[in-house]
Scaffold this motif. Structure first.
Motif, PDB file in Angstrom:
ATOM      1  N   ARG A   1       0.829  -1.209   0.000  1.00 42.96           N
ATOM      2  CA  ARG A   1       0.000   0.000   0.000  1.00 42.96           C
ATOM      3  C   ARG A   1       0.867   1.265   0.000  1.00 42.96           C
ATOM      4  O   ARG A   1       0.576   2.235  -0.715  1.00 42.96           O
ATOM      5  CB  ARG A   1      -0.930  -0.016   1.211  1.00 42.96           C
TER       6      ARG A   1
ATOM      7  N   ALA B   1      -4.803  -1.301  -3.646  1.00 45.26           N
ATOM      8  CA  ALA B   1      -4.102  -0.874  -2.437  1.00 45.26           C
ATOM      9  C   ALA B   1      -4.991  -0.932  -1.207  1.00 45.26           C
ATOM     10  O   ALA B   1      -4.497  -1.087  -0.077  1.00 45.26           O
ATOM     11  CB  ALA B   1      -3.569   0.544  -2.629  1.00 45.26           C
ATOM     12  N   THR B   2      -6.307  -0.813  -1.384  1.00 51.03           N
ATOM     13  CA  THR B   2      -7.208  -0.834  -0.230  1.00 51.03           C
ATOM     14  C   THR B   2      -7.468  -2.237   0.292  1.00 51.03           C
ATOM     15  O   THR B   2      -8.008  -2.388   1.396  1.00 51.03           O
ATOM     16  CB  THR B   2      -8.555  -0.183  -0.595  1.00 51.03           C
TER      17      THR B   2
ATOM     18  N   ARG C   1      -6.198  -4.643   2.101  1.00 48.93           N
ATOM     19  CA  ARG C   1      -5.056  -4.829   2.988  1.00 48.93           C
ATOM     20  C   ARG C   1      -5.049  -6.173   3.699  1.00 48.93           C
ATOM     21  O   ARG C   1      -3.992  -6.628   4.167  1.00 48.93           O
ATOM     22  CB  ARG C   1      -5.014  -3.703   4.022  1.00 48.93           C
TER      23      ARG C   1
ATOM     24  N   GLU D   1      -2.665  -8.544   2.046  1.00 51.35           N
ATOM     25  CA  GLU D   1      -1.325  -8.015   1.782  1.00 51.35           C
ATOM     26  C   GLU D   1      -0.288  -8.730   2.637  1.00 51.35           C
ATOM     27  O   GLU D   1      -0.491  -8.921   3.840  1.00 51.35           O
ATOM     28  CB  GLU D   1      -1.308  -6.516   2.076  1.00 51.35           C
TER      29      GLU D   1
END
Length: 448
Positions: free
Chosen positions: A94, A214-215, A217, A220
């Protein structure tokens, strides 16, 4: 190589005798939340270079100039991609993506404005640098997420690591689906709407897809911000010998992409049918995608290293007759076959790099390979553009053949370095860090 076809139906939990299929892979919790936005954000790799070639050729009238600007973008991406991957490993995806997609959209907008104003070549080359350097490394980030999610036992009792080759195949197919859609979309927009429309669409898709990716998470991988001891430097994926060999292989694959892009554009322009350029390149990419889909559905008994050599030899053979073809239907067939040689090479290469590198270096290692593809694509685009301008459109097709032949010789000679280290060897654990004093692997390139 001996193969057995497996079913795509999910295997019985805990049954080691059957290879997990795509269905079970896509049932991994959270998978769809990053796959869909990741698909949108991958478009730069498929649309950026062809969009630049079509726009710059329109404003300058030279495929050589267009190839040079496109090549500069590819070189910038190749040089900055590993740095982006390393930062993602250390600080999280992110933190790298959010500023990256904004910078990319602004850089592409500047390049479009300069091209339409018929700015000098040096200005276009300068603008191409940030446009390429800021390309978000979504493919490596998705592969890193798969490795993170599949790194252990799953809720259904199966070993998640058995799904990693299937994930590598799926990612190759996804990459190539973008190369089926992206060039056709970019060509249609550039020839049917406006010469700059392809790049505008590329920047928009990158921004929307990148921000959505990127949102997400919860899938990730964790950042690896291990405190370093005094005198210790952060590890580089280049410290793994097998990664360096795979970089050479992927340079050759990139040369096929770049050589085909420019040569097909020059060929269709030469015969007065520029509108079919995207279709021909889409057929080439479809061969890659279909071969990858089939390759991932098979269970292979041979070692990945041997499969890579065979796949790469076939890739070299299928690029050999391209330069001698002057008929569209035959060129489409040969392009399909050449594309079919890429999928297995990419899948096996990414499977090997996942086995060769520890988690702390994995995103960086993936970006070295995608960067090598971009660098090979850039060099081939430049060479094919010059050859097309000087000797005719068909001359550009010699670039993929020469590049893959040289890479095949190199990979064959250094194939011993593609053998993963023994898990019981304490040096395997040491690959996660590089110690500059005492024992340990030393980096082959400067690291931070």
């Amino acid at each position: 190589m001996t193969t057995t076809v497996t079913s795509s139906v999910s295997p019985t939990p805990g049954d080691p005798g059957r290879k997990p299929g795509y269905r079970q892979l896509l049932r991994t919790p959270g998978a769809w939340t990053f796959l869909l936005p990741g698909f949108l954000a991958r478009q730069p790799f498929a649309m950026l270079t062809i969009g630049i070639v079509l726009l710059v050729e329109h404003t300058t009238g030279s495929f050589g100039t267009a190839g040079a600007v496109s090549a500069t973008t590819g070189v910038a991406m190749a040089l900055f991609a590993p740095r982006s991957g390393r930062l993602a490993d250390r600080f999280g995806q992110r933190a790298v993506l959010l500023p990256g997609v904004v910078l990319h959209a602004a850089s592409v907008g500047l390049l479009v404005a300069l091209a339409l104003s018929r700015a000098p070549l040096w200005a276009l080359l300068l603008a191409a640098v940030p446009a390429g350097a800021s390309v978000p490394q979504i493919g490596p980030m998705v592969r890193a997420r798969w490795a993170h999610l599949l790194g252990g036992a799953r809720a259904d009792g199966t070993d998640g690591t058995r799904l990693l080759p299937t994930a590598a195949a799926l990612e190759s197919v996804t990459d190539e689906l973008t190369f089926v859609i992206g060039p056709v979309l970019a060509t249609a927009l550039c020839t049917g709407v406006h010469p700059a429309a392809g790049l505008v669409a590329e920047a928009a898709l990158t921004t929307v897809g990148g921000l959505l990716f990127a949102t997400r998470r919860h899938t990730e991988p964790p950042a690896h911000r291990r405190p370093r001891a005094k005198g210790e430097k952060h590890a580089s994926a280049l410290s793994v010998p097998g990664v360096r060999v795979l970089i050479v292989a992927f340079l050759g694959i990139g040369a096929v992409f770049g050589g085909m892009q420019v040569s097909l554009a020059a060929f269709t322009e030469d015969i007065g049918r520029p509108g079919i350029n995207g279709v021909l390149y889409g057929i080439f990419a479809a061969g890659n995608m279909l071969a990858g889909l089939v390759y991932g559905a098979l269970s292979w008994r041979s070692a990945p290293r041997r499969r890579l050599l065979v796949a790469y030899a076939l890739l070299t053979l299928t690029t050999a007759p391209l330069w001698a073809v002057d008929a569209v239907p035959l060129l489409a067939v040969l392009g399909l076959l050449a594309g079919a040689g890429i999928g297995p090479s990419l899948i096996t290469g990414f499977t090997l790099v996942e086995r060769l590198t520890p988690p702390a270096l994995r995103t960086e290692a993936f970006t070295w390979l995608t960067g090598a593809v971009a660098l090979g694509q850039a060099g081939a685009a430049t060479a094919a553009g010059r050859l097309a301008d000087g000797f005719g459109a068909s001359a550009g097709f010699t670039v993929p053949l020469v590049a893959t032949a040289l890479a095949l010789v190199t990979v064959t000679a250094l194939r011993g370095r593609l053998e993963p280290a023994d898990a019981s060897d304490p040096r395997t654990e040491e690959r996660g860090r590089v110690v500059t004093r005492g024992t340990g692997h030393r980096p082959s390139a400067p690291v931070d």
